[in-house]
Design a protein around this motif. Structure first.
Motif, PDB file in Angstrom:
ATOM      1  N   GLU A 152      35.414  44.872  31.675  1.00 23.04           N
ATOM      2  CA  GLU A 152      36.330  44.602  32.994  1.00 23.04           C
ATOM      3  C   GLU A 152      37.901  44.552  32.315  1.00 23.04           C
ATOM      4  OE1 GLU A 152      35.469  44.671  35.999  1.00 23.04           O
ATOM      5  OE2 GLU A 152      33.420  45.073  35.101  1.00 23.04           O
ATOM      6  N   LEU A 153      38.535  45.050  33.264  1.00 26.47           N
ATOM      7  CA  LEU A 153      40.080  45.320  32.669  1.00 26.47           C
ATOM      8  C   LEU A 153      40.926  44.079  33.618  1.00 26.47           C
ATOM      9  CD1 LEU A 153      40.776  49.176  32.794  1.00 26.47           C
ATOM     10  CD2 LEU A 153      40.325  47.591  30.791  1.00 26.47           C
ATOM     11  N   SER A 154      41.419  43.320  32.830  1.00 23.31           N
ATOM     12  CA  SER A 154      42.430  42.248  33.638  1.00 23.31           C
ATOM     13  C   SER A 154      43.919  42.351  33.806  1.00 23.31           C
ATOM     14  CB  SER A 154      42.061  40.922  32.810  1.00 23.31           C
ATOM     15  OG  SER A 154      42.655  40.902  31.658  1.00 23.31           O
ATOM     16  N   HIS A 155      44.278  43.108  32.756  1.00 22.10           N
ATOM     17  CA  HIS A 155      46.015  43.423  32.926  1.00 22.10           C
ATOM     18  C   HIS A 155      45.962  43.974  34.142  1.00 22.10           C
ATOM     19  CE1 HIS A 155      49.909  44.708  31.959  1.00 22.10           C
ATOM     20  NE2 HIS A 155      49.778  43.593  31.039  1.00 22.10           N
ATOM     21  N   ILE A 176      44.594  47.738  35.180  1.00 19.29           N
ATOM     22  CA  ILE A 176      43.698  48.079  36.658  1.00 19.29           C
ATOM     23  C   ILE A 176      44.202  49.136  37.405  1.00 19.29           C
ATOM     24  CG2 ILE A 176      43.110  47.001  38.765  1.00 19.29           C
ATOM     25  CD1 ILE A 176      42.983  44.293  37.107  1.00 19.29           C
TER      26      ILE A 176
END
Length: 259
Positions: free
Chosen positions: A237-240, A244
């Motif tokens: 999962e990408l959080s930045h 995103i």
């Protein structure tokens, strides 16, 4: 360029998918790879033009016939993991073998880096939606060590300009492996086609709708970490916010072709 890929299928699954036997001499050595690192020159499954009815194992990183020693071979093969389609018949390492020594490199998926605008680099895993493996076009050669007498069969993976999906993912010096469409496997292995025909086959993979891609863990970048594990292929999962947003561009391309 492509320096990592996966082949997670067992030998019997490869035999079923490609309707070819893997002889026992290769079966005993074969092991699936979740992350095959080209610079480690692993033994990987291929179908070659000289034995098109079997699946054999060859080392990734073609050793030119003029390599003078084992040490010389180690140096030279680091520059032959990939071969550009556009210069295949120009470079000395490839031009004399490309007309007759071609192969299909059997892979489950590939890894390509994406450079985000904030300077971060994350790898994406690209595979087929159909869950079939890819056959990547390559060239192969054999070389006998003058020191040990051991014969090394080795290959280079051919790359082409990217299709729209790979252009978005591999956005720094975009390239992609030459995925040979299923219906062209026999043509690619044939020794009865001309150089012009070979060149016409080496095109970017058009069926973007058959592809899927997702970001994976950064562990693939860590040389001291074992990334040859199933978890390497899992979606990260990408959080930045920047990541995103830019990942959405890749998803939009996929959705455009799916629609």
């Amino acid at each position: 360029m492509c320096y990592n890929y996966s082949q997670e299928l067992k030998a019997q699954d490869l035999e079923i998918e490609y309707n070819r036997e893997m002889p026992s001499e290769y079966r005993e050595q074969y092991q699936p790879y979740y992350n095959a690192d080209g610079y480690a020159h692993p033994l990987m499954p291929v179908i070659s033009s000289d034995q098109p009815n079997i699946i054999q194992l060859q080392e990734w990183g073609l050793i030119p016939i003029w390599a003078k020693s084992d040490d010389d071979a180690k140096v030279k093969r680091k520059g032959t993991l990939n071969a550009k389609a556009e210069t295949l018949f120009e470079l000395n390492s490839f031009k004399n073998i490309a007309p007759t020594r071609r192969c299909l490199i059997l892979v489950s998926g590939i890894f390509e880096p994406h450079h985000f605008s904030d300077g971060d680099v994350r790898y994406y895993y690209i595979t087929r939606k159909s869950k079939r493996s890819f056959a990547i076009g390559g060239i192969w050669n054999y070389w006998r060590s003058p020191q040990t007498g051991i014969v090394h069969r080795s290959f280079s993976m051919i790359t082409t300009p990217p299709n729209p999906l790979l252009e978005a993912i591999h956005n720094n010096k975009p390239r992609m492996p030459f995925f040979v469409p299923d219906h062209q496997h026999n043509s690619w292995l044939s020794n009865d086609i001309s150089i012009t025909d070979i060149q016409s086959l080496m095109q970017p993979y058009e069926d973007v709708s058959d592809l899927r891609a997702w970001p994976i863990s950064k562990s693939i970048n860590y040389r001291k970490t074992n990334s040859n594990i199933p978890e390497t292929l899992q979606r990260a999962e990408l959080s930045h916010p920047v990541h995103i947003r830019e990942n959405q561009h890749i998803l939009d391309i996929l959705n455009r072709y799916i629609a």
